[in-house]
Write a protein that holds these residues in place. Structure first.
Motif, PDB file in Angstrom:
ATOM      1  N   GLY A 127      62.332 -18.469  55.139  1.00 38.36           N
ATOM      2  CA  GLY A 127      63.169 -17.389  54.649  1.00 38.36           C
ATOM      3  C   GLY A 127      63.498 -17.633  53.190  1.00 38.36           C
ATOM      4  O   GLY A 127      62.609 -17.880  52.381  1.00 38.36           O
ATOM      5  N   THR A 128      64.794 -17.620  52.863  1.00 37.31           N
ATOM      6  CA  THR A 128      65.184 -17.789  51.462  1.00 37.31           C
ATOM      7  C   THR A 128      65.510 -19.240  51.139  1.00 37.31           C
ATOM      8  O   THR A 128      65.787 -19.570  49.991  1.00 37.31           O
ATOM      9  CB  THR A 128      66.429 -16.931  51.141  1.00 37.31           C
ATOM     10  N   ARG A 129      65.482 -20.119  52.134  1.00 37.74           N
ATOM     11  CA  ARG A 129      65.894 -21.501  51.861  1.00 37.74           C
ATOM     12  C   ARG A 129      64.738 -22.486  52.007  1.00 37.74           C
ATOM     13  O   ARG A 129      63.725 -22.192  52.650  1.00 37.74           O
ATOM     14  CB  ARG A 129      67.065 -21.898  52.752  1.00 37.74           C
ATOM     15  N   VAL A 130      64.925 -23.629  51.379  1.00 36.76           N
ATOM     16  CA  VAL A 130      63.915 -24.681  51.464  1.00 36.76           C
ATOM     17  C   VAL A 130      64.017 -25.331  52.839  1.00 36.76           C
ATOM     18  O   VAL A 130      65.117 -25.539  53.359  1.00 36.76           O
ATOM     19  CB  VAL A 130      64.165 -25.730  50.353  1.00 36.76           C
ATOM     20  N   LYS A 131      62.864 -25.621  53.426  1.00 41.26           N
ATOM     21  CA  LYS A 131      62.864 -26.273  54.745  1.00 41.26           C
ATOM     22  C   LYS A 131      63.537 -27.632  54.660  1.00 41.26           C
ATOM     23  O   LYS A 131      63.423 -28.332  53.642  1.00 41.26           O
ATOM     24  CB  LYS A 131      61.418 -26.478  55.215  1.00 41.26           C
ATOM     25  N   ASP A 132      64.199 -28.006  55.721  1.00 41.83           N
ATOM     26  CA  ASP A 132      64.790 -29.347  55.785  1.00 41.83           C
ATOM     27  C   ASP A 132      63.681 -30.373  55.939  1.00 41.83           C
ATOM     28  O   ASP A 132      62.809 -30.221  56.801  1.00 41.83           O
ATOM     29  CB  ASP A 132      65.735 -29.455  56.989  1.00 41.83           C
ATOM     30  N   ILE A 133      63.696 -31.374  55.103  1.00 36.14           N
ATOM     31  CA  ILE A 133      62.712 -32.453  55.194  1.00 36.14           C
ATOM     32  C   ILE A 133      63.482 -33.756  55.396  1.00 36.14           C
ATOM     33  O   ILE A 133      64.320 -34.113  54.564  1.00 36.14           O
ATOM     34  CB  ILE A 133      61.835 -32.506  53.927  1.00 36.14           C
ATOM     35  N   GLN A 134      63.200 -34.445  56.487  1.00 37.94           N
ATOM     36  CA  GLN A 134      63.950 -35.657  56.807  1.00 37.94           C
ATOM     37  C   GLN A 134      63.410 -36.873  56.067  1.00 37.94           C
ATOM     38  O   GLN A 134      64.156 -37.764  55.684  1.00 37.94           O
ATOM     39  CB  GLN A 134      63.933 -35.933  58.324  1.00 37.94           C
ATOM     40  N   SER A 135      62.097 -36.923  55.873  1.00 35.89           N
ATOM     41  CA  SER A 135      61.502 -38.095  55.230  1.00 35.89           C
ATOM     42  C   SER A 135      60.422 -37.650  54.254  1.00 35.89           C
ATOM     43  O   SER A 135      59.638 -36.751  54.569  1.00 35.89           O
ATOM     44  CB  SER A 135      60.852 -39.028  56.259  1.00 35.89           C
ATOM     45  N   VAL A 136      60.400 -38.271  53.085  1.00 40.02           N
ATOM     46  CA  VAL A 136      59.339 -38.002  52.106  1.00 40.02           C
ATOM     47  C   VAL A 136      58.631 -39.318  51.820  1.00 40.02           C
ATOM     48  O   VAL A 136      59.282 -40.321  51.509  1.00 40.02           O
ATOM     49  CB  VAL A 136      59.905 -37.427  50.784  1.00 40.02           C
ATOM     50  N   TYR A 137      57.321 -39.329  51.982  1.00 43.13           N
ATOM     51  CA  TYR A 137      56.515 -40.473  51.562  1.00 43.13           C
ATOM     52  C   TYR A 137      55.872 -40.082  50.239  1.00 43.13           C
ATOM     53  O   TYR A 137      54.973 -39.247  50.192  1.00 43.13           O
ATOM     54  CB  TYR A 137      55.462 -40.816  52.613  1.00 43.13           C
ATOM     55  N   LEU A 138      56.414 -40.635  49.158  1.00 49.05           N
ATOM     56  CA  LEU A 138      55.973 -40.253  47.817  1.00 49.05           C
ATOM     57  C   LEU A 138      54.914 -41.244  47.355  1.00 49.05           C
ATOM     58  O   LEU A 138      55.180 -42.436  47.226  1.00 49.05           O
ATOM     59  CB  LEU A 138      57.179 -40.288  46.867  1.00 49.05           C
ATOM     60  N   ASP A 139      53.718 -40.733  47.142  1.00 44.63           N
ATOM     61  CA  ASP A 139      52.593 -41.591  46.757  1.00 44.63           C
ATOM     62  C   ASP A 139      52.356 -41.380  45.262  1.00 44.63           C
ATOM     63  O   ASP A 139      51.868 -40.333  44.849  1.00 44.63           O
ATOM     64  CB  ASP A 139      51.369 -41.150  47.575  1.00 44.63           C
ATOM     65  N   THR A 140      52.761 -42.330  44.440  1.00 41.72           N
ATOM     66  CA  THR A 140      52.558 -42.150  43.003  1.00 41.72           C
ATOM     67  C   THR A 140      52.360 -43.484  42.302  1.00 41.72           C
ATOM     68  O   THR A 140      53.003 -44.478  42.622  1.00 41.72           O
ATOM     69  CB  THR A 140      53.742 -41.395  42.349  1.00 41.72           C
ATOM     70  N   THR A 141      51.441 -43.482  41.361  1.00 46.17           N
ATOM     71  CA  THR A 141      51.176 -44.659  40.535  1.00 46.17           C
ATOM     72  C   THR A 141      52.297 -44.859  39.520  1.00 46.17           C
ATOM     73  O   THR A 141      52.466 -45.944  38.973  1.00 46.17           O
ATOM     74  CB  THR A 141      49.853 -44.419  39.753  1.00 46.17           C
ATOM     75  N   PHE A 142      53.080 -43.805  39.270  1.00 43.66           N
ATOM     76  CA  PHE A 142      53.962 -43.804  38.101  1.00 43.66           C
ATOM     77  C   PHE A 142      55.423 -44.086  38.421  1.00 43.66           C
ATOM     78  O   PHE A 142      56.293 -43.853  37.601  1.00 43.66           O
ATOM     79  CB  PHE A 142      53.798 -42.471  37.359  1.00 43.66           C
ATOM     80  N   CYS A 143      55.691 -44.586  39.633  1.00 43.28           N
ATOM     81  CA  CYS A 143      57.057 -44.965  39.991  1.00 43.28           C
ATOM     82  C   CYS A 143      57.322 -46.365  39.432  1.00 43.28           C
ATOM     83  O   CYS A 143      57.392 -47.354  40.167  1.00 43.28           O
ATOM     84  CB  CYS A 143      57.215 -44.923  41.510  1.00 43.28           C
ATOM     85  N   ASP A 144      57.414 -46.444  38.119  1.00 44.52           N
ATOM     86  CA  ASP A 144      57.553 -47.719  37.426  1.00 44.52           C
ATOM     87  C   ASP A 144      58.316 -47.435  36.136  1.00 44.52           C
ATOM     88  O   ASP A 144      58.013 -46.448  35.450  1.00 44.52           O
ATOM     89  CB  ASP A 144      56.135 -48.252  37.108  1.00 44.52           C
ATOM     90  N   PRO A 145      59.306 -48.278  35.808  1.00 47.88           N
ATOM     91  CA  PRO A 145      60.114 -47.988  34.608  1.00 47.88           C
ATOM     92  C   PRO A 145      59.292 -47.846  33.335  1.00 47.88           C
ATOM     93  O   PRO A 145      59.712 -47.162  32.399  1.00 47.88           O
ATOM     94  CB  PRO A 145      61.043 -49.217  34.514  1.00 47.88           C
ATOM     95  N   LYS A 146      58.101 -48.482  33.282  1.00 49.90           N
ATOM     96  CA  LYS A 146      57.325 -48.378  32.041  1.00 49.90           C
ATOM     97  C   LYS A 146      56.814 -46.946  31.795  1.00 49.90           C
ATOM     98  O   LYS A 146      56.494 -46.597  30.669  1.00 49.90           O
ATOM     99  CB  LYS A 146      56.176 -49.388  32.025  1.00 49.90           C
ATOM    100  N   PHE A 147      56.773 -46.152  32.875  1.00 49.20           N
ATOM    101  CA  PHE A 147      56.431 -44.732  32.691  1.00 49.20           C
ATOM    102  C   PHE A 147      57.726 -43.944  32.555  1.00 49.20           C
ATOM    103  O   PHE A 147      58.012 -43.053  33.340  1.00 49.20           O
ATOM    104  CB  PHE A 147      55.625 -44.211  33.885  1.00 49.20           C
ATOM    105  N   TYR A 148      58.549 -44.335  31.558  1.00 47.44           N
ATOM    106  CA  TYR A 148      59.872 -43.710  31.483  1.00 47.44           C
ATOM    107  C   TYR A 148      59.790 -42.261  31.048  1.00 47.44           C
ATOM    108  O   TYR A 148      60.693 -41.478  31.285  1.00 47.44           O
ATOM    109  CB  TYR A 148      60.803 -44.512  30.559  1.00 47.44           C
ATOM    110  N   HIS A 149      58.709 -41.880  30.398  1.00 50.52           N
ATOM    111  CA  HIS A 149      58.556 -40.462  30.072  1.00 50.52           C
ATOM    112  C   HIS A 149      57.082 -40.079  30.096  1.00 50.52           C
ATOM    113  O   HIS A 149      56.270 -40.668  29.396  1.00 50.52           O
ATOM    114  CB  HIS A 149      59.136 -40.144  28.696  1.00 50.52           C
ATOM    115  N   ILE A 150      56.773 -39.117  30.919  1.00 46.26           N
ATOM    116  CA  ILE A 150      55.435 -38.523  30.918  1.00 46.26           C
ATOM    117  C   ILE A 150      55.640 -37.044  30.625  1.00 46.26           C
ATOM    118  O   ILE A 150      56.370 -36.368  31.345  1.00 46.26           O
ATOM    119  CB  ILE A 150      54.737 -38.696  32.287  1.00 46.26           C
ATOM    120  N   PRO A 151      55.049 -36.544  29.548  1.00 46.84           N
ATOM    121  CA  PRO A 151      55.248 -35.122  29.262  1.00 46.84           C
ATOM    122  C   PRO A 151      54.644 -34.256  30.364  1.00 46.84           C
ATOM    123  O   PRO A 151      53.751 -34.684  31.097  1.00 46.84           O
ATOM    124  CB  PRO A 151      54.523 -34.918  27.932  1.00 46.84           C
TER     125      PRO A 151
END
Ligand SMILES: [Zn+2]
Length: 224
Positions: A78-102
């Motif tokens: 409908g008009t709302r975002v579905k409830d998500i209980q768990s997110v498995y985020l797969d990313t190479t860039f979850c590291d402080p050295k990638f403090y800014h990616i345009p």
């Protein structure tokens, strides 16, 4: 305990065909999934699932533009975002050295202005896009071609044969000002003022070549 699981595939924007998975675990068989509102892009599977209930988003590798998730209908109810209980985020860039990616848009605009200003100097000013991976640059190629009216030279196009949307933006004709062609020693070619496809001049006049290396890893390697 047996449970029914709805598996929804969402576009991941990574390479062509890449998807993210949303798993919705239904505590009991839900007949609504098969009524006239049934969406063919939602595959209903049966899993042996123990324990947890709820909706899980598993991203895999993904590349999404700002606002793209907000536009995904399958993440909304409908008009709302579905409830998500768990997110498995797969990313190479979850590291402080990638403090800014345009953002993808910022990168595109930067590249677009550089290519536009260089190629407009003369027909002999050409750009080599130093693309190391096979896929993942389609957005760049399409936008450069659409904005500048210059097709991108590639060694061969069979890798895009099932992607008609990109075929009109790439070419095997090397007489163009944007190249993404490859050679086993393409960095040496560039240092020798030669494109990987062998082009060195146009109408008898030497080419002026700049290279652009699209890279996200660079933002984690820079010193400041
Ligand atoms: Zn070329």
């Amino acid at each position: 305990q047996k449970e029914d699981v709805v598996v929804t595939l969402l576009p991941a924007g990574h390479c062509p065909g890449s998807v993210m998975y949303v798993l919705s675990i239904l505590s009991m068989f839900h007949p609504l999934a098969f009524n006239e509102e049934f969406d063919p892009s939602v595959a209903v599977c049966r899993f042996l699932f123990e324990g947890e209930n709820g909706t899980v988003l598993y991203t895999g590798d993904f590349r999404l533009a700002k606002g793209e998730v907000a536009r995904m209908e399958l993440l909304h109810s409908g008009t709302r975002v579905k409830d998500i209980q768990s997110v498995y985020l797969d990313t190479t860039f979850c590291d402080p050295k990638f403090y800014h990616i345009p953002s993808r848009e910022e990168c595109l605009n930067g590249i677009l202005e550089l290519v536009r200003s260089w190629t407009s100097l003369s027909r002999n000013h050409v750009v080599w896009l130093n693309c190391k991976a096979a896929y993942g640059y389609e957005y760049l190629f399409i936008n450069l071609s659409e904005e500048l009216g210059i097709k991108v030279h590639m060694n061969k196009l069979d890798m895009f044969r099932n992607m008609p949307d990109i075929l009109c933006h790439v070419t095997t004709d090397p007489h163009t000002q944007i190249h993404a062609c490859r050679h086993p020693r393409d960095d040496d070619c560039f240092r020798g003022n030669r494109l990987p496809c062998g082009m060195t001049c146009f109408n008898g006049t030497p080419l002026h070549i700049i290279s652009i290396k699209p890279s996200t890893m660079w933002f984690g390697e820079r010193k400041k």
